[in-house]
Scaffold this active site. Structure first.
Site, PDB file in Angstrom:
ATOM      1  N   CYS A 127      95.372 -10.956  90.235  1.00  0.00           N
ATOM      2  CA  CYS A 127      95.573  -9.889  89.269  1.00  0.00           C
ATOM      3  C   CYS A 127      94.746  -8.699  89.731  1.00  0.00           C
ATOM      4  O   CYS A 127      93.906  -8.822  90.621  1.00  0.00           O
ATOM      5  CB  CYS A 127      95.138 -10.328  87.876  1.00  0.00           C
ATOM      6  SG  CYS A 127      95.820  -9.246  86.586  1.00  0.00           S
TER       7      CYS A 127
ATOM      8  N   LYS B 175     102.466 -15.547  79.248  1.00  0.00           N
ATOM      9  CA  LYS B 175     101.115 -15.073  78.969  1.00  0.00           C
ATOM     10  C   LYS B 175     101.194 -14.012  77.887  1.00  0.00           C
ATOM     11  O   LYS B 175     101.861 -12.987  78.055  1.00  0.00           O
ATOM     12  CB  LYS B 175     100.488 -14.502  80.235  1.00  0.00           C
ATOM     13  CG  LYS B 175      99.093 -13.944  79.989  1.00  0.00           C
ATOM     14  CD  LYS B 175      98.412 -13.493  81.254  1.00  0.00           C
ATOM     15  CE  LYS B 175      97.071 -12.865  80.929  1.00  0.00           C
ATOM     16  NZ  LYS B 175      96.354 -12.456  82.142  1.00  0.00           N
TER      17      LYS B 175
ATOM     18  N   ARG C 133      86.930 -11.006  79.166  1.00  0.00           N
ATOM     19  CA  ARG C 133      86.843  -9.627  79.659  1.00  0.00           C
ATOM     20  C   ARG C 133      85.385  -9.195  79.811  1.00  0.00           C
ATOM     21  O   ARG C 133      85.081  -8.360  80.648  1.00  0.00           O
ATOM     22  CB  ARG C 133      87.667  -8.688  78.776  1.00  0.00           C
ATOM     23  CG  ARG C 133      89.158  -8.989  78.948  1.00  0.00           C
ATOM     24  CD  ARG C 133      90.060  -8.127  78.088  1.00  0.00           C
ATOM     25  NE  ARG C 133      91.438  -8.613  78.162  1.00  0.00           N
ATOM     26  CZ  ARG C 133      92.424  -8.175  77.403  1.00  0.00           C
ATOM     27  NH1 ARG C 133      92.196  -7.229  76.507  1.00  0.00           N
ATOM     28  NH2 ARG C 133      93.638  -8.665  77.535  1.00  0.00           N
TER      29      ARG C 133
ATOM     30  N   GLU D 266     111.072 -16.222  80.292  1.00  0.00           N
ATOM     31  CA  GLU D 266     110.053 -15.928  81.307  1.00  0.00           C
ATOM     32  C   GLU D 266     109.844 -17.132  82.234  1.00  0.00           C
ATOM     33  O   GLU D 266     109.737 -16.984  83.450  1.00  0.00           O
ATOM     34  CB  GLU D 266     108.716 -15.562  80.634  1.00  0.00           C
ATOM     35  CG  GLU D 266     108.648 -14.145  80.091  1.00  0.00           C
ATOM     36  CD  GLU D 266     108.382 -13.113  81.192  1.00  0.00           C
ATOM     37  OE1 GLU D 266     108.403 -13.454  82.381  1.00  0.00           O
ATOM     38  OE2 GLU D 266     108.155 -11.936  80.837  1.00  0.00           O
TER      39      GLU D 266
ATOM     40  N   LYS E  66      99.816 -19.456  78.033  1.00  0.00           N
ATOM     41  CA  LYS E  66      98.455 -18.975  77.811  1.00  0.00           C
ATOM     42  C   LYS E  66      98.453 -17.940  76.700  1.00  0.00           C
ATOM     43  O   LYS E  66      99.279 -17.038  76.728  1.00  0.00           O
ATOM     44  CB  LYS E  66      97.942 -18.351  79.109  1.00  0.00           C
ATOM     45  CG  LYS E  66      96.594 -17.708  79.011  1.00  0.00           C
ATOM     46  CD  LYS E  66      96.302 -16.927  80.248  1.00  0.00           C
ATOM     47  CE  LYS E  66      95.013 -16.193  80.035  1.00  0.00           C
ATOM     48  NZ  LYS E  66      94.673 -15.305  81.095  1.00  0.00           N
TER      49      LYS E  66
ATOM     50  N   SER F 182      89.123 -18.210  76.913  1.00  0.00           N
ATOM     51  CA  SER F 182      87.726 -17.928  76.597  1.00  0.00           C
ATOM     52  C   SER F 182      87.443 -17.857  75.096  1.00  0.00           C
ATOM     53  O   SER F 182      86.439 -18.385  74.627  1.00  0.00           O
ATOM     54  CB  SER F 182      87.312 -16.621  77.262  1.00  0.00           C
ATOM     55  OG  SER F 182      88.150 -15.555  76.859  1.00  0.00           O
TER      56      SER F 182
ATOM     57  N   TYR G 233      87.261 -24.190  80.040  1.00  0.00           N
ATOM     58  CA  TYR G 233      85.821 -24.047  80.277  1.00  0.00           C
ATOM     59  C   TYR G 233      85.075 -25.289  79.807  1.00  0.00           C
ATOM     60  O   TYR G 233      83.889 -25.426  80.070  1.00  0.00           O
ATOM     61  CB  TYR G 233      85.306 -22.782  79.571  1.00  0.00           C
ATOM     62  CG  TYR G 233      86.078 -21.546  80.004  1.00  0.00           C
ATOM     63  CD1 TYR G 233      85.789 -20.931  81.219  1.00  0.00           C
ATOM     64  CD2 TYR G 233      87.136 -21.046  79.244  1.00  0.00           C
ATOM     65  CE1 TYR G 233      86.522 -19.830  81.650  1.00  0.00           C
ATOM     66  CE2 TYR G 233      87.874 -19.954  79.662  1.00  0.00           C
ATOM     67  CZ  TYR G 233      87.562 -19.347  80.864  1.00  0.00           C
ATOM     68  OH  TYR G 233      88.302 -18.279  81.296  1.00  0.00           O
TER      69      TYR G 233
HETATM   70  C1  PBG Z   1      93.554 -11.505  84.204  1.00  0.00           C
HETATM   71  C2  PBG Z   1      93.272 -12.674  83.355  1.00  0.00           C
HETATM   72  C3  PBG Z   1      92.822 -12.718  82.028  1.00  0.00           C
HETATM   73  C4  PBG Z   1      92.579 -14.068  81.730  1.00  0.00           C
HETATM   74  C5  PBG Z   1      92.916 -14.792  82.862  1.00  0.00           C
HETATM   75  N1  PBG Z   1      93.365 -13.929  83.833  1.00  0.00           N
HETATM   76  C6  PBG Z   1      92.500 -11.650  81.054  1.00  0.00           C
HETATM   77  C7  PBG Z   1      93.503 -10.709  80.579  1.00  0.00           C
HETATM   78  O1  PBG Z   1      94.693 -10.806  80.836  1.00  0.00           O
HETATM   79  O2  PBG Z   1      93.043  -9.776  79.934  1.00  0.00           O
HETATM   80  C8  PBG Z   1      92.020 -14.601  80.434  1.00  0.00           C
HETATM   81  C9  PBG Z   1      91.341 -15.937  80.502  1.00  0.00           C
HETATM   82  C10 PBG Z   1      90.491 -16.281  79.331  1.00  0.00           C
HETATM   83  O3  PBG Z   1      90.448 -15.570  78.289  1.00  0.00           O
HETATM   84  O4  PBG Z   1      89.828 -17.316  79.414  1.00  0.00           O
HETATM   85  N2  PBG Z   1      94.672 -10.778  83.904  1.00  0.00           N
END
Ligand code: PBG
Length: 325
Positions: A121, A196, A206, A234, A249, A275, A314
């Protein structure tokens, strides 16, 4: 005479031995992937305030930490990089000497038999914090694809075992598959973040990845939390474009989507216990309001019961102790 039941479901719950025999869902260490964060520098292990127990590691400390993960028997880690510098096109993301590339080379040079997956990303690497190139205030799709392909190839060249694109651009799986194949990486699998969602549960990540968008939000590329038919479309597209594993996700608020995807397609399904899901349980546990271990295990079991074959979490390291203990 009063009525007594003939069928008594409680018989199968009478003691732990019979409960073990009839248990339908068994969480296993084989199901788990542990997400990790890597930063430039030496001898760094910064605990992430909103994610107690998770750290930003420098490469030297990351290698040691991955070794611990391997000793627990966890089959894979997924890496997120925090760059030295950010710019409008996320240059460090596809620099062969970028933080992820250095980390992968260091891990692969010393540790065998653990899958090193890289998140592909741009949001960690761009100064505006969005997942692609910005034009007129929005992320442009096709020009972003070229950069994601470069990033994926660079990760593969450094030794990554699997590529996991999380950007949600249209057509990225096909573009990345094609790019990898042209460079001789036809055997590197792609785990696609297919469904996602534009979720508020990514807040703590973040902070950890220093990737908060500097303006606006991600709703023009990540999915609307209200939609589930769209998740099927998707996933279908990603499979057609060559995804080897598809992902939903976040996990906990999208168990119906996991279940739907699992029943619709015959392909491994991953779910990302993100997270914010982790932080909520940690915070309530630290306050003594819930039993952290039991709640976390219940959540992970529910994600597996919904149909996930793979869980990114995690809690992976603690889960191994709970499963085995
Ligand atoms: C990057 C990405 C994100 C997460 C994984 N890859 C953040 C986002 O899209 O803002 C989130 C993972 C998490 O919250 O544990 N694009």
């Amino acid at each position: 005479m009063s009525f007594y039941p003939i069928v008594r479901p409680r018989r199968n719950r009478a003691n732990e031995s019979i409960r073990r025999l009839v248990r339908e869902t068994k969480l296993s260490v084989d199901d788990l992937i542990y997400p990790m964060f890597v930063v430039h520098g030496q001898d760094i292990a910064n605990e992430i305030t909103s994610m107690p127990g998770c750290f930003q590691y420098s490469v030297d400390r990351l290698v040691k930490a991955v070794n611990e993960v391997k000793k627990l028997g966890i089959p894979g880690v997924i890496l997120f990089g925090i760059p030295e510098y950010k710019d409008s096109v996320g240059t460090e993301a596809y620099d062969d000497d970028g933080i992820i590339q250095q980390a992968v080379r260091a891990i692969k040079g010393t540790i065998s038999d653990i899958m090193v997956i890289t998140d592909v990303c741009l949001c960690e690497y761009t100064d505006h914090g969005h997942c692609g190139i910005i034009e007129s205030g929005d992320v442009v799709n096709d020009a972003t694809l070229d950069l994601l392909v470069k990033e994926s190839i660079s990760h593969a060249r450094s030794g990554a075992d699997m590529i996991a694109p999380s950007d949600m651009m249209d057509g990225r799986i096909g573009a990345i598959r094609n790019g990898l194949d042209q460079e001789g990486f036809e055997n590197i699998p792609i785990m696609a973040y297919s469904a996602k969602y534009a979720s508020a549960f990514y807040g703590p990540f973040r902070d950890a990845a220093e990737s908060t968008p500097q303006f606006g939000d991600r709703r023009s590329y990540q999915m609307d939390p209200a939609n589930s038919d769209e998740a099927i479309r998707e996933v279908e597209l990603d499979i057609q474009e060559g995804a080897d594993i598809v992902m939903v996700k976040p996990a906990l608020s999208y168990l119906d989507v996991i279940s739907h995807v699992k029943s619709e397609f015959q392909i491994p399904v991953a779910a990302y216990n993100v997270s914010g899901e982790y932080a909520m349980i940690k915070a309530a546990g630290q306050n003594g309001w819930i039993d952290e271990n039991r709640v976390a295990l219940e959540v992970l079991t529910s994600i597996k019961r919904a149909g996930a074959d793979i869980i990114l979490t995690y809690f992976a390291k603690s889960a191994v102790e709970w499963i085995e203990g």
